[in-house]
Design a protein around this motif. Sequence first.
Motif, PDB file in Angstrom:
ATOM      1  N   PHE A 285       0.835  -1.199   0.000  1.00 38.87           N
ATOM      2  CA  PHE A 285       0.000   0.000   0.000  1.00 38.87           C
ATOM      3  C   PHE A 285       0.867   1.246   0.000  1.00 38.87           C
ATOM      4  O   PHE A 285       2.049   1.211   0.349  1.00 38.87           O
ATOM      5  CB  PHE A 285      -0.965   0.030   1.193  1.00 38.87           C
ATOM      6  CG  PHE A 285      -0.289   0.204   2.534  1.00 38.87           C
ATOM      7  CD1 PHE A 285      -0.009   1.476   3.036  1.00 38.87           C
ATOM      8  CD2 PHE A 285       0.064  -0.897   3.291  1.00 38.87           C
ATOM      9  CE1 PHE A 285       0.606   1.637   4.269  1.00 38.87           C
ATOM     10  CE2 PHE A 285       0.680  -0.754   4.525  1.00 38.87           C
ATOM     11  CZ  PHE A 285       0.954   0.518   5.018  1.00 38.87           C
ATOM     12  N   ALA A 286       0.262   2.340  -0.428  1.00 41.64           N
ATOM     13  CA  ALA A 286       0.874   3.658  -0.317  1.00 41.64           C
ATOM     14  C   ALA A 286      -0.081   4.545   0.457  1.00 41.64           C
ATOM     15  O   ALA A 286      -1.294   4.320   0.471  1.00 41.64           O
ATOM     16  CB  ALA A 286       1.143   4.252  -1.695  1.00 41.64           C
ATOM     17  N   MET A 287       0.481   5.539   1.141  1.00 40.20           N
ATOM     18  CA  MET A 287      -0.324   6.555   1.811  1.00 40.20           C
ATOM     19  C   MET A 287       0.112   7.903   1.276  1.00 40.20           C
ATOM     20  O   MET A 287       1.301   8.119   1.014  1.00 40.20           O
ATOM     21  CB  MET A 287      -0.113   6.513   3.321  1.00 40.20           C
ATOM     22  CG  MET A 287      -0.698   5.308   4.020  1.00 40.20           C
ATOM     23  SD  MET A 287      -0.270   5.322   5.775  1.00 40.20           S
ATOM     24  CE  MET A 287      -1.515   4.222   6.427  1.00 40.20           C
ATOM     25  N   ASN A 288      -0.847   8.801   1.103  1.00 38.36           N
ATOM     26  CA  ASN A 288      -0.450  10.110   0.611  1.00 38.36           C
ATOM     27  C   ASN A 288      -1.277  11.225   1.222  1.00 38.36           C
ATOM     28  O   ASN A 288      -2.448  11.034   1.569  1.00 38.36           O
ATOM     29  CB  ASN A 288      -0.535  10.154  -0.924  1.00 38.36           C
ATOM     30  CG  ASN A 288      -1.935  10.432  -1.413  1.00 38.36           C
ATOM     31  OD1 ASN A 288      -2.342  11.576  -1.536  1.00 38.36           O
ATOM     32  ND2 ASN A 288      -2.686   9.359  -1.673  1.00 38.36           N
TER      33      ASN A 288
ATOM     34  N   ILE B 244      -4.088   6.779   9.008  1.00 41.28           N
ATOM     35  CA  ILE B 244      -3.029   7.404   9.799  1.00 41.28           C
ATOM     36  C   ILE B 244      -1.820   6.480   9.865  1.00 41.28           C
ATOM     37  O   ILE B 244      -1.968   5.253   9.817  1.00 41.28           O
ATOM     38  CB  ILE B 244      -3.564   7.747  11.214  1.00 41.28           C
ATOM     39  CG1 ILE B 244      -2.635   8.710  11.949  1.00 41.28           C
ATOM     40  CG2 ILE B 244      -3.801   6.487  12.032  1.00 41.28           C
ATOM     41  CD1 ILE B 244      -3.234   9.262  13.232  1.00 41.28           C
ATOM     42  N   LYS B 245      -0.630   7.048   9.948  1.00 40.17           N
ATOM     43  CA  LYS B 245       0.596   6.256  10.050  1.00 40.17           C
ATOM     44  C   LYS B 245       1.396   6.717  11.264  1.00 40.17           C
ATOM     45  O   LYS B 245       1.863   7.852  11.312  1.00 40.17           O
ATOM     46  CB  LYS B 245       1.446   6.398   8.777  1.00 40.17           C
ATOM     47  CG  LYS B 245       2.727   5.574   8.799  1.00 40.17           C
ATOM     48  CD  LYS B 245       2.441   4.095   8.943  1.00 40.17           C
ATOM     49  CE  LYS B 245       3.717   3.281   9.121  1.00 40.17           C
ATOM     50  NZ  LYS B 245       3.421   1.852   9.357  1.00 40.17           N
TER      51      LYS B 245
ATOM     52  N   LEU C 167       3.863  10.054  11.175  1.00 40.12           N
ATOM     53  CA  LEU C 167       4.949  10.245  10.212  1.00 40.12           C
ATOM     54  C   LEU C 167       4.620  11.218   9.092  1.00 40.12           C
ATOM     55  O   LEU C 167       5.500  11.879   8.547  1.00 40.12           O
ATOM     56  CB  LEU C 167       5.333   8.900   9.575  1.00 40.12           C
ATOM     57  CG  LEU C 167       6.265   7.986  10.365  1.00 40.12           C
ATOM     58  CD1 LEU C 167       6.583   6.754   9.533  1.00 40.12           C
ATOM     59  CD2 LEU C 167       7.542   8.705  10.751  1.00 40.12           C
ATOM     60  N   ILE C 168       3.368  11.278   8.703  1.00 38.27           N
ATOM     61  CA  ILE C 168       3.007  11.969   7.467  1.00 38.27           C
ATOM     62  C   ILE C 168       1.541  12.352   7.543  1.00 38.27           C
ATOM     63  O   ILE C 168       0.749  11.647   8.166  1.00 38.27           O
ATOM     64  CB  ILE C 168       3.267  11.039   6.250  1.00 38.27           C
ATOM     65  CG1 ILE C 168       2.871  11.691   4.938  1.00 38.27           C
ATOM     66  CG2 ILE C 168       2.588   9.706   6.413  1.00 38.27           C
ATOM     67  CD1 ILE C 168       3.196  10.829   3.715  1.00 38.27           C
TER      68      ILE C 168
ATOM     69  N   GLN D  31      -3.756  13.125   8.884  1.00 31.91           N
ATOM     70  CA  GLN D  31      -4.479  12.154   8.080  1.00 31.91           C
ATOM     71  C   GLN D  31      -3.836  11.982   6.706  1.00 31.91           C
ATOM     72  O   GLN D  31      -3.330  12.939   6.118  1.00 31.91           O
ATOM     73  CB  GLN D  31      -5.926  12.607   7.899  1.00 31.91           C
ATOM     74  CG  GLN D  31      -6.715  12.667   9.187  1.00 31.91           C
ATOM     75  CD  GLN D  31      -8.080  13.303   8.983  1.00 31.91           C
ATOM     76  OE1 GLN D  31      -8.283  14.098   8.071  1.00 31.91           O
ATOM     77  NE2 GLN D  31      -9.036  12.951   9.837  1.00 31.91           N
ATOM     78  N   VAL D  32      -3.878  10.761   6.219  1.00 37.11           N
ATOM     79  CA  VAL D  32      -3.424  10.442   4.870  1.00 37.11           C
ATOM     80  C   VAL D  32      -4.455   9.528   4.214  1.00 37.11           C
ATOM     81  O   VAL D  32      -5.321   8.966   4.889  1.00 37.11           O
ATOM     82  CB  VAL D  32      -2.049   9.742   4.868  1.00 37.11           C
ATOM     83  CG1 VAL D  32      -0.933  10.720   5.110  1.00 37.11           C
ATOM     84  CG2 VAL D  32      -1.990   8.619   5.905  1.00 37.11           C
TER      85      VAL D  32
END
Length: 360
Positions: free
Chosen positions: A64-67, A185-186, A195-196, A202-203
């Motif tokens: 997965f990716a988070m952005n 969330i990360k 982290l981001i 929120q991502v």
Amino acid sequence: MDLSTNISGIKIDNPVMPASGPLVGDYEKIMFIDSMGVGAIVTKTISIKAAQVPRPCIYGENNFAMNAELWSELPPEKWIDEILPKVKKVLKKPLIVSAGYSKEDMEKLIPQLDSFADAFEISTHYVGKDYNTIAEIVKAIRKNTNKPIFMKISPHIPDPVEFTKVAIENGANGIVAINSLGPTIKIDIKSRKILIGNEKGQVWMSGPAIKPIALSIVKTIRDAFKDITIIGVGGIKSADDVIEFLLAGADAVQLLSSALIYGKDIYEKIINNLPKKLEKYNFKSIEDVKSQRVTDYQTKYTPNHPIVDHQKCTLCRICERVCPYFAIKIDEKVNVDNSKCFGCGLCESRCPVKAISGVL
């Protein structure tokens, strides 16, 4: 092998496109993705003002990716005056211009973007869940273009069929399904920090982990609407995934997160691998896949018990360790107690060497 497909009267040489996002965010990036052999180009979403994007904004793991990205960080004037004229001059394939978000935005943007677009993709990520709002946005776009309009649905929309009905009745030609999932969330345990993210930490999540959701929404829409264009997006990382989306009801597909996770050459790899995968599954073309959509699942309530191929089995013990009904024991071979076996199918799906069959 004929890889061509059709989206609302637009023929594309193969069904693989980039999804809107950072890899199609300016002229140089678009030209790189074009060189990968994709069937059409989709731009990053253009809005009436440049996005203020928090940094860092992209995080990736294996599936997965988070952005925390938003729409284009470039102002619309940059796109209209520089990027799109330059792209249109050299591009030899259809250009789908992604735009957003409100009715008022569309009334300003679409007339300025129309001469460059072969079709429009309209993000609804930030306009809420109200179908009347969606209807007004589509009406505003249709007043300003005769090009195909594809409305991109977010997975938080409660009723994809109603969303599609409203979009089509008000002038859209099809649906792009789905946008990223979230908010998520990360957290980093070591630093005790997020982290981001945006100002709330929120991502939004995308990539292979969301593929089952995307497939379900694509099939749900296709079951209700036989003749509209559906573009599947969400978790595609292989030629097999492309075929799955086509079988679920898509006419073409988009991907971007897998390129962020596995590398930007993934487009070329998938397109090059598609003919041999079609052959493997006895398909003659992309249109042949589309003509053989998956049928409705036939639910049953009596169990099938696993059949073990002891020649293939490596005695890895995964089936024994994961069995939730304690029906599998291994000594010198796999032993299945059918009196305990519930026929759940987990052992077959988890066997790494495909030594178990008969359940699924």
